[in-house]
Design an enzyme around this catalytic site. Structure first.
Site, PDB file in Angstrom:
ATOM      1  N   LYS A   8     -57.388  41.846 -71.569  1.00  0.00           N
ATOM      2  CA  LYS A   8     -55.977  42.212 -71.737  1.00  0.00           C
ATOM      3  C   LYS A   8     -55.818  43.616 -72.307  1.00  0.00           C
ATOM      4  O   LYS A   8     -54.872  44.312 -72.012  1.00  0.00           O
ATOM      5  CB  LYS A   8     -55.294  41.206 -72.648  1.00  0.00           C
ATOM      6  CG  LYS A   8     -54.917  39.960 -71.899  1.00  0.00           C
ATOM      7  CD  LYS A   8     -54.221  38.958 -72.803  1.00  0.00           C
ATOM      8  CE  LYS A   8     -54.002  37.669 -72.025  1.00  0.00           C
ATOM      9  NZ  LYS A   8     -53.754  36.532 -72.877  1.00  0.00           N
TER      10      LYS A   8
HETATM   11  N1  GLU Z   1     -54.770  29.707 -71.990  1.00  0.00           N
HETATM   12  C1  GLU Z   1     -56.115  29.977 -71.553  1.00  0.00           C
HETATM   13  C2  GLU Z   1     -56.297  31.470 -71.405  1.00  0.00           C
HETATM   14  O1  GLU Z   1     -55.313  32.210 -71.303  1.00  0.00           O
HETATM   15  C3  GLU Z   1     -56.460  29.325 -70.222  1.00  0.00           C
HETATM   16  C4  GLU Z   1     -56.577  27.866 -70.361  1.00  0.00           C
HETATM   17  C5  GLU Z   1     -57.067  27.095 -69.161  1.00  0.00           C
HETATM   18  O2  GLU Z   1     -56.889  27.539 -68.017  1.00  0.00           O
HETATM   19  O3  GLU Z   1     -57.595  26.008 -69.383  1.00  0.00           O
HETATM   20  O4  GLU Z   1     -57.413  31.914 -71.374  1.00  0.00           O
END
Ligand code: GLU
Length: 283
Positions: free
Chosen positions: A255
């Site tokens: 990011k």
């Molecule tokens: N929220 C997680 C992330 O942004 C991804 C979770 C998932 O796909 O299980 O890395």
């Protein structure tokens, strides 16, 4: 023809989406569309200290610009702490959780003292300090209101299940789960009653997700998720972990790598089709 899949993209609103996210989102979206299934978007914002509403808005904008459509309402994890509390209560009632009063510094010091600290995918495993507390000591510290996390007693949890667990990884067939990979993981943090691992398992089940598409960096986590699914007695989705997109130097996109943000590419004049192509999904 594959059965209709329910898929999801589950970003955390802690930054702008980059090409790697576009790849994940498109993987889920296309898997649903190709099978006449459903595509869901879930905002993983349990970490209230890091999640920002402006990033959430940007996620919606970027995904819509890319041509994705998802079902409403979008599930926002921060609105469902009751669901995570209920799952924790179930695990606690089965005697599978223990309070952990250790600070990060205490854990690091304990690990530094150990001659050979076992390693997990995220670093050294928790040495089990608070698992060894006597019931009295635990009660005393809880009664004093000491801040604590809740950890899964993974050995007990495995003993409770008693048999081997597997999950279906597309293209690889059944994978034998190794749920102890992460040791006694935190399932409820000190500052809020959930963790990524708990919330993702609860949500995928509540949302009836049948195919989880996500980056291979989360493949190890699936070993633990499989154990949580067994303990919570919920259906087990299929998994499709995809390779991570890399930059020209072979580094994982992150990011912080603002140049690869979808909105940056858009600002530079790229079309949605071009960004989809760069994300690995030519039309
Ligand atoms: N929220 C997680 C992330 O942004 C991804 C979770 C998932 O796909 O299980 O890395």
């Amino acid at each position: 023809m594959a059965p209709p899949h329910v898929t999801r993209f589950a970003p955390s609103p802690t930054g702008h989406l980059h090409l790697g996210h576009a790849h994940s989102a498109l993987a889920g979206f296309r898997a649903a569309r190709e099978t006449g299934g459903r595509f869901l978007l879930r905002i993983e914002d349990i970490d209230l200290g890091r999640a920002r509403p402006e990033y959430e808005t940007a996620i919606f904008e970027d995904l819509a610009w890319l041509g994705l459509a998802w079902e409403e309402p979008v599930r926002r994890q921060s609105e469902h702490f009751d669901d995570y509390r209920a799952a924790l209560a179930r695990l606690a009632a089965a005697g599978l959780l223990y309070p952990c009063f250790c600070t990060r510094a205490e854990i690091q010091a304990e690990i530094a003292r150990a001659p050979s600290a076992p390693q997990g995918p995220d670093g050294p495993l928790y040495p089990g300090t608070c698992r060894a507390l006597t019931g009295d000591e635990r009660d005393r510290r809880l009664a004093r209101g000491e801040p604590h996390a809740l950890r899964l007693d993974v050995a007990r949890a495995r003993a409770r299940i008693g048999s081997d667990l597997t999950f279906e990884e597309e293209g690889r067939g059944p994978v034998l789960a190794r749920p102890a990979l992460f040791g006694d993981v935190v399932l409820a943090r000190r500052d809020f009653p959930a963790s990524y691992h708990l919330a993702v398992v609860v949500d995928d089940a509540l949302q009836a997700v049948s195919l989880v598409t996500r980056g291979e960096d989360l493949f190890p986590a699936t070993h633990l998720h499989r154990l949580l699914q067994a303990l919570l007695d919920v259906p087990v989705p299929r998994y499709r972990h995809h390779a991570l997109l890399r930059d020209d130097a072979g580094r994982r996109l992150a990011k912080r790598d603002g140049a690869r943000a979808i909105r940056e590419l858009r600002r530079l004049g790229l079309s949605p089709a071009e960004v989809r192509r760069r994300a690995g999904f030519p039309d």
